[in-house]
Design an enzyme around this catalytic site. Structure first.
Site, PDB file in Angstrom:
ATOM      1  N   ASP A 193       0.818  -1.209   0.000  1.00  0.00           N
ATOM      2  CA  ASP A 193       0.000   0.000   0.000  1.00  0.00           C
ATOM      3  C   ASP A 193       0.852   1.259   0.000  1.00  0.00           C
ATOM      4  O   ASP A 193       0.448   2.295  -0.534  1.00  0.00           O
ATOM      5  CB  ASP A 193      -0.940  -0.009   1.210  1.00  0.00           C
ATOM      6  CG  ASP A 193      -1.979   1.092   1.138  1.00  0.00           C
ATOM      7  OD1 ASP A 193      -2.563   1.277   0.054  1.00  0.00           O
ATOM      8  OD2 ASP A 193      -2.198   1.774   2.147  1.00  0.00           O
TER       9      ASP A 193
ATOM     10  N   ASP B 146       3.713   1.316  -3.652  1.00  0.00           N
ATOM     11  CA  ASP B 146       3.361   1.844  -4.976  1.00  0.00           C
ATOM     12  C   ASP B 146       3.635   3.337  -5.074  1.00  0.00           C
ATOM     13  O   ASP B 146       4.148   3.831  -6.085  1.00  0.00           O
ATOM     14  CB  ASP B 146       1.912   1.517  -5.345  1.00  0.00           C
ATOM     15  CG  ASP B 146       0.919   1.968  -4.283  1.00  0.00           C
ATOM     16  OD1 ASP B 146       1.330   2.579  -3.283  1.00  0.00           O
ATOM     17  OD2 ASP B 146      -0.291   1.690  -4.458  1.00  0.00           O
TER      18      ASP B 146
ATOM     19  N   ASP C  20      -5.067   4.046  -6.932  1.00  0.00           N
ATOM     20  CA  ASP C  20      -4.654   3.644  -5.589  1.00  0.00           C
ATOM     21  C   ASP C  20      -5.791   3.847  -4.586  1.00  0.00           C
ATOM     22  O   ASP C  20      -6.083   2.972  -3.762  1.00  0.00           O
ATOM     23  CB  ASP C  20      -3.419   4.450  -5.176  1.00  0.00           C
ATOM     24  CG  ASP C  20      -2.863   4.002  -3.833  1.00  0.00           C
ATOM     25  OD1 ASP C  20      -2.732   2.775  -3.617  1.00  0.00           O
ATOM     26  OD2 ASP C  20      -2.572   4.876  -2.995  1.00  0.00           O
TER      27      ASP C  20
ATOM     28  N   ASP D 224      -7.933   0.868  -2.726  1.00  0.00           N
ATOM     29  CA  ASP D 224      -7.950   0.841  -1.257  1.00  0.00           C
ATOM     30  C   ASP D 224      -9.358   0.628  -0.734  1.00  0.00           C
ATOM     31  O   ASP D 224      -9.586  -0.144   0.210  1.00  0.00           O
ATOM     32  CB  ASP D 224      -7.380   2.150  -0.692  1.00  0.00           C
ATOM     33  CG  ASP D 224      -5.866   2.218  -0.769  1.00  0.00           C
ATOM     34  OD1 ASP D 224      -5.232   1.184  -1.056  1.00  0.00           O
ATOM     35  OD2 ASP D 224      -5.323   3.315  -0.546  1.00  0.00           O
TER      36      ASP D 224
END
Length: 215
Positions: free
Chosen positions: A76, A79, A97, A101
């Site tokens: 997490d 990236d 992203d 999530d």
């Protein structure tokens, strides 16, 4: 700083962890960059790990799912570190992203939901619904507030804190402890952030802040 500007928030746990592990993340990101790995590939790999964890949770393999979530957690942050190293942080990558999530959290809650539905446990099902809803509202309140120009940081149970509550309970095969805690505290955090936005909206110094049309 104007007299009415909001006070600086204390450093969040998320910011502290990023700063603490930044050198390690950058070294790992450098190695991945040399292999030609892209930030979006890391993001999608993390989502794939959450899909597998959700599958295990639905089967009742609670401890295994907890260990898997612990192993993939660094992805997490990795990236973003890789994107900065490559000098190519793209707007789409940031959106991808954030979206993954949210899906990752929903997958985990969905796996737990299937598990407790199979056990015919209505109380736990309701709590999972509240925990999932509260988790999403914490993120949505921040995103909506920042879109309106407010500064929305911190809160009692942000994503990192939710992870630190959930994963150890899964590893110890005590998911109900985490479900109860997150169902209550995530919704409290969403309201906490809403209150922060309300306080800032009442400050005269914020009157020149651009606003968006109401939805």
């Amino acid at each position: 700083m104007t007299p009415h500007a909001p006070k600086q928030s204390p450093q969040t746990l998320t910011a502290f962890l990023r700063q603490r592990f930044k050198p390690l993340l950058e070294r790992i990101a450098l190695g991945l960059a040399r292999l030609g790995v892209t930030p979006n590939a890391i993001t999608l790999a993390g989502l794939a790990g959450n899909i597998l964890a959700a599958f295990w949770l639905a089967q009742g393999r609670i401890t295994w799912a907890g260990w898997l979530l612990l192993v993939i957690w660094p992805l997490d942050a990795l990236d973003g570190a890789l994107a900065r190293l490559r000098g190519s942080p793209s707007p789409f990558g940031g959106v991808l992203d954030s979206v993954t999530d949210r899906y990752a959290e929903l997958l985990v809650w969905g796996g737990l939901l299937v598990y407790y539905l199979s056990r015919t446990d209505p109380t736990s099902v309701i709590l999972i619904y509240l925990a999932a809803g509260g988790s999403l509202m914490v993120s949505y309140t921040k995103a909506r507030g920042e879109a309106q120009g407010f500064r929305v940081e911190g809160g009692l149970l942000t994503r990192v804190e939710r992870f630190l509550v959930l994963v150890p309970c899964l590893i110890l095969n005590r998911p109900l402890i985490a479900i109860w805690a997150i169902a209550l505290l995530a919704n409290f955090t969403a309201l906490q952030r809403l209150w922060l936005i309300f306080r800032q909206s009442s400050m005269p110094a914020q009157s020149g802040r651009p606003t968006l049309p109401k939805e």
